[in-house]
Design a protein around this motif. Structure first.
Motif, PDB file in Angstrom:
ATOM      1  N   LEU A 112      -5.068   4.651   1.537  1.00  0.00           N
ATOM      2  CA  LEU A 112      -5.299   5.643   2.461  1.00  0.00           C
ATOM      3  C   LEU A 112      -4.813   5.526   3.874  1.00  0.00           C
ATOM      4  N   ASN A 113      -4.845   4.397   4.413  1.00  0.00           N
ATOM      5  CA  ASN A 113      -4.401   4.096   5.601  1.00  0.00           C
ATOM      6  C   ASN A 113      -2.691   4.264   5.580  1.00  0.00           C
ATOM      7  N   ALA A 114      -2.266   3.744   4.563  1.00  0.00           N
ATOM      8  CA  ALA A 114      -0.796   3.990   4.523  1.00  0.00           C
ATOM      9  C   ALA A 114      -0.259   5.527   4.678  1.00  0.00           C
ATOM     10  N   VAL A 115      -1.032   6.374   3.830  1.00  0.00           N
ATOM     11  CA  VAL A 115      -0.733   7.664   3.822  1.00  0.00           C
ATOM     12  C   VAL A 115      -1.113   8.352   5.223  1.00  0.00           C
ATOM     13  N   GLY A 172      -3.510  15.892   0.624  1.00  0.00           N
ATOM     14  CA  GLY A 172      -3.139  14.798  -0.219  1.00  0.00           C
ATOM     15  C   GLY A 172      -4.014  13.276   0.031  1.00  0.00           C
ATOM     16  N   VAL A 173      -3.911  13.148   1.488  1.00  0.00           N
ATOM     17  CA  VAL A 173      -4.360  11.985   1.884  1.00  0.00           C
ATOM     18  C   VAL A 173      -5.973  11.686   1.392  1.00  0.00           C
ATOM     19  N   THR A 174      -6.663  12.790   1.091  1.00  0.00           N
ATOM     20  CA  THR A 174      -7.968  12.800   0.765  1.00  0.00           C
ATOM     21  C   THR A 174      -8.123  12.500  -0.642  1.00  0.00           C
ATOM     22  N   LYS A 175      -6.945  12.311  -1.344  1.00  0.00           N
ATOM     23  CA  LYS A 175      -6.901  12.134  -2.853  1.00  0.00           C
ATOM     24  C   LYS A 175      -7.368  10.642  -3.167  1.00  0.00           C
ATOM     25  N   PHE A 176      -7.137   9.724  -1.907  1.00  0.00           N
ATOM     26  CA  PHE A 176      -7.619   8.388  -2.382  1.00  0.00           C
ATOM     27  C   PHE A 176      -8.968   8.175  -2.196  1.00  0.00           C
ATOM     28  N   ILE A 177      -9.854   9.175  -1.790  1.00  0.00           N
ATOM     29  CA  ILE A 177     -11.204   9.093  -1.888  1.00  0.00           C
ATOM     30  C   ILE A 177     -11.795   9.567  -3.203  1.00  0.00           C
ATOM     31  N   SER A 178     -12.406   8.902  -3.765  1.00  0.00           N
ATOM     32  CA  SER A 178     -13.152   9.415  -5.089  1.00  0.00           C
ATOM     33  C   SER A 178     -14.409   8.918  -5.271  1.00  0.00           C
ATOM     34  N   ASP A 179     -15.007   9.373  -6.384  1.00  0.00           N
ATOM     35  CA  ASP A 179     -16.587   9.034  -6.391  1.00  0.00           C
ATOM     36  C   ASP A 179     -16.538   7.391  -6.767  1.00  0.00           C
ATOM     37  N   PHE A 180     -15.656   6.894  -7.039  1.00  0.00           N
ATOM     38  CA  PHE A 180     -15.483   5.440  -7.376  1.00  0.00           C
ATOM     39  C   PHE A 180     -15.366   4.590  -6.129  1.00  0.00           C
ATOM     40  N   GLY A 181     -14.886   5.172  -5.213  1.00  0.00           N
ATOM     41  CA  GLY A 181     -14.713   4.432  -3.801  1.00  0.00           C
ATOM     42  C   GLY A 181     -13.586   5.053  -3.239  1.00  0.00           C
ATOM     43  N   ILE A 182     -12.908   4.303  -2.059  1.00  0.00           N
ATOM     44  CA  ILE A 182     -11.895   4.704  -1.502  1.00  0.00           C
ATOM     45  C   ILE A 182     -11.065   3.539  -1.362  1.00  0.00           C
ATOM     46  N   HIS A 229       0.959  -1.264   0.085  1.00  0.00           N
ATOM     47  CA  HIS A 229      -0.023  -0.084  -0.020  1.00  0.00           C
ATOM     48  C   HIS A 229       1.081   1.464  -0.101  1.00  0.00           C
ATOM     49  N   TYR A 230       2.044   1.056   1.082  1.00  0.00           N
ATOM     50  CA  TYR A 230       2.950   2.413   0.915  1.00  0.00           C
ATOM     51  C   TYR A 230       3.385   2.620  -0.639  1.00  0.00           C
ATOM     52  N   ILE A 231       3.874   1.627  -1.024  1.00  0.00           N
ATOM     53  CA  ILE A 231       4.558   1.594  -2.559  1.00  0.00           C
ATOM     54  C   ILE A 231       3.268   2.033  -3.543  1.00  0.00           C
ATOM     55  N   HIS A 232       2.374   1.708  -3.607  1.00  0.00           N
ATOM     56  CA  HIS A 232       1.077   1.853  -4.457  1.00  0.00           C
ATOM     57  C   HIS A 232       0.659   3.585  -4.100  1.00  0.00           C
ATOM     58  N   ALA A 233       0.663   3.779  -2.796  1.00  0.00           N
ATOM     59  CA  ALA A 233       0.438   5.245  -2.560  1.00  0.00           C
ATOM     60  C   ALA A 233       1.659   6.028  -3.185  1.00  0.00           C
TER      61      ALA A 233
END
Lengths: 290, 290
Positions: B257-260, B242-252, B70-74
């Motif tokens: 998100l937790n990693a960030v 920035g952390v909220t960028k992992f929330i979108s209309d398509f899902g979270i 998750h960290y890498i993906h973020a």
């Protein structure tokens, strides 16, 4: 005390900066509420109270105002109770006090958004800890979307804000407890007071002086709370059930692009915080006189 | 009932009552520790669990496998490093600027017989209580007009506005606790105003200044609203927004998100654990009488 002129030199930079960064924008915001115009030029046309009327006629605004008070009142009362309970408990134990205090202060150190996002994940309907614990305790047997239901969303936003803000009260009460004169406790003991009486007649009066400004500050702060709500529900929440006044102002300005209306709503919020600010300042100076 | 010698009876009775006295606070504290610990641990464990283990029912509390995916993906999907540098640059700059101004002003209020001292102090107090959501609207209009949106300068200035009032107030309080005799002694030794300030008072106030600095830095690091409004480019965001960028209309994307969340909160939590004593001192500077 020394000469005046050097003193002015010391405080001038800070005041000038504050003037530009706080007072000027606040004044501009207030003025903006009496004008109307496109986003880039919000001072195009003077419209008097038209923005205020429009804003107050909007049922969504009125709901937001009421909700803000419910939110702020609930949070402040709860953090006082929780802060007091924890402070007394920490005071009562003899070992590991600093460790416990540090641990119990944690929620306050993280940001509002992060706290909101944390709780959002905890409360996740299918995969969150909260529902899992409830399920294991046999209290529910279906995933419930606490933040998705209009009836419970605001409640949990309040809970999250209490979780985040109680350390502020707790720490101040702890500090105040240290200053209570031991002699008062001893004389109460000699008079035959039990634990509850000791608290009410000795501890509580000493705490009042400290707790008042803390409570007022929290009221003012919770009235403006935006970060945590945004993190938890994105802002308005299901059927706008978590839309407090700051959230409403944000939406009006940056989603509906009605800057002047937003400014008007902002002035209303300012009026509320000013009332409590004045109470705070008066109580502060009254305490100084004692 | 067995006949026990009287002195032993008394000793057991005392043990029993101490136990009862401690049981309640210990229970309360245990509940508190769980209340704080569970959400934090939940976030951390989620950030290191493999994706499929996050979304299984029943939930596994302890990760069977640990992964950094998750960290890498973020890091791959969003400019994490930029966010970190932005947050550090803006927080440090605004804190440094704020502390210079606040120290000067705090000293000025504490030591000089300024005309209108009381009203000016009230103004400082009041400036803390103006709603940020109102101030932010004119900020945005200004910054767009001066083409300062998405710039460090606008953020630093905005953060400065939120740091300055409380810092000035706290520092004045700290300077008040430094005995005036030192000023007089310095004067007798031939020091001018500025030398007194720089060479005598300042070094003695370092703990207080340190506490206020930590507090200011915390406020800056945790800011959400100002950055949210003054920054539009993803590369100029701070961690909290920035952390909220992992929330979108398509899902979270809960894993990332937790990693960030962990990455954002970790520096502050670590700083708090090590510097907790100073932070508490800063918080409670108003609590202790006299």
């Amino acid at each position: 005390m020394k000469k005046k002129r050097t003193g002015y030199a010391f405080i001038a930079p800070a005041f000038l900066t504050l003037g530009f960064l706080v007072f000027l924008p606040t004044l501009q915001g207030m003025l903006m509420s009496f004008f109307s115009g496109p986003m880039a030029r919000p001072f195009t046309e003077f419209v008097g109270l038209k923005n205020f009327i429009a804003v107050l006629k909007n049922p969504r605004t009125v709901d937001a105002i009421l909700r803000t008070f419910v939110f702020a009142a609930s949070v402040v009362v709860s953090i006082c109770v929780l802060g007091l309970v924890f402070a007394l408990s920490i005071e009562a134990i003899t070992r590991m006090r600093r460790f416990v205090r540090t641990l119990l202060m944690m929620p306050w150190v993280i940001s509002g958004v992060i706290a909101g996002l944390t709780w959002r994940w905890v409360l996740d309907a299918h995969y969150g800890v909260f529902n899992d614990i409830l399920r294991r305790l046999g209290l529910i047997n279906q995933p419930i979307a606490w933040l998705g239901e209009p009836k419970t969303a605001l409640l949990f936003v309040i809970i999250a804000s209490v979780w985040r803000s109680y350390p502020f009260v707790m720490v101040n009460i702890l500090a105040a407890l240290q200053t209570v004169d031991r002699v008062q406790y001893e004389s109460a003991y000699l008079d035959g007071a039990n634990a509850l009486q000791k608290f009410w007649y000795v501890t509580f009066p000493n705490l009042k002086v400290v707790v008042m400004p803390v409570v007022l500050m929290q009221v003012i702060w919770q009235l403006q709370n935006y970060d945590l709500i945004a993190g938890m529900t994105g802002g308005a929440g299901p059927v706008n059930s978590t839309e407090t006044l700051p959230v409403h102002i944000y939406i009006t300005a940056f989603q509906n692009f009605k800057f002047n209306n937003a400014a008007a709503a902002g002035v209303i919020l300012l009026a509320f915080t000013l009332v409590f600010s004045i109470i705070y300042i008066r109580s502060y100076f009254r305490a100084l006189e004692d | 009932m067995t006949k026990m010698p009287r002195h032993r009876h008394r000793r057991f009775a005392k043990m029993r009552s101490t136990f009862k006295k401690k049981l309640l606070p210990v229970c309360v504290i245990l509940i508190g520790v769980l209340m704080v610990g569970v959400p934090f641990i939940w976030i951390i464990t989620t950030s290191i669990k493999p994706q499929d283990q996050i979304f299984t029912i029943p939930i596994s509390y302890f990760p069977k496998q640990v992964t950094l995916q998750h960290y890498i993906h973020a890091w791959k999907t969003e400019p994490l490093i930029r966010w970190y540098t932005n947050t550090i640059i803006v927080s440090v700059s605004s804190t440094v600027l704020g502390m210079i101004l606040a120290t000067l002003a705090g000293y000025g209020f504490s030591r000089f017989r300024i005309k209108g001292r009381l009203p000016l102090l009230v103004i400082i107090l009041l400036s803390q209580m103006f709603p940020q959501i109102l101030i932010v609207i004119p900020y945005f209009v200004w910054m767009s007009r001066f083409n300062l949106v998405d710039s460090y300068l606008s953020l630093i200035l905005a953060y400065l506005g939120s740091i300055l009032p409380f810092s000035t107030w706290t520092l004045k309080g700290f300077f008040d606790t430094v005995p005036r005799e030192l000023d007089q002694a310095a004067k007798i030794d031939g020091c001018g105003e500025i030398a007194t300030f720089l060479r005598i008072i300042l070094p003695l106030s370092l703990p207080g200044i340190g506490a206020a600095t930590l507090f200011a830095f915390l406020t800056a690091w945790n800011n959400y609203l100002l950055t949210l409004i003054l920054v539009t480019k993803s590369t100029m965001l701070t961690l909290n927004v920035g952390v909220t960028k992992f929330i979108s209309d398509f899902g979270i994307q809960w894993g990332s998100l937790n990693a960030v969340v962990v990455l954002t909160a970790l520096p502050i939590v670590l700083a708090f654990i090590f510097l907790e004593r100073y932070m508490v001192a800063g918080l409670t500077s108003g609590a202790v009488k006299g």
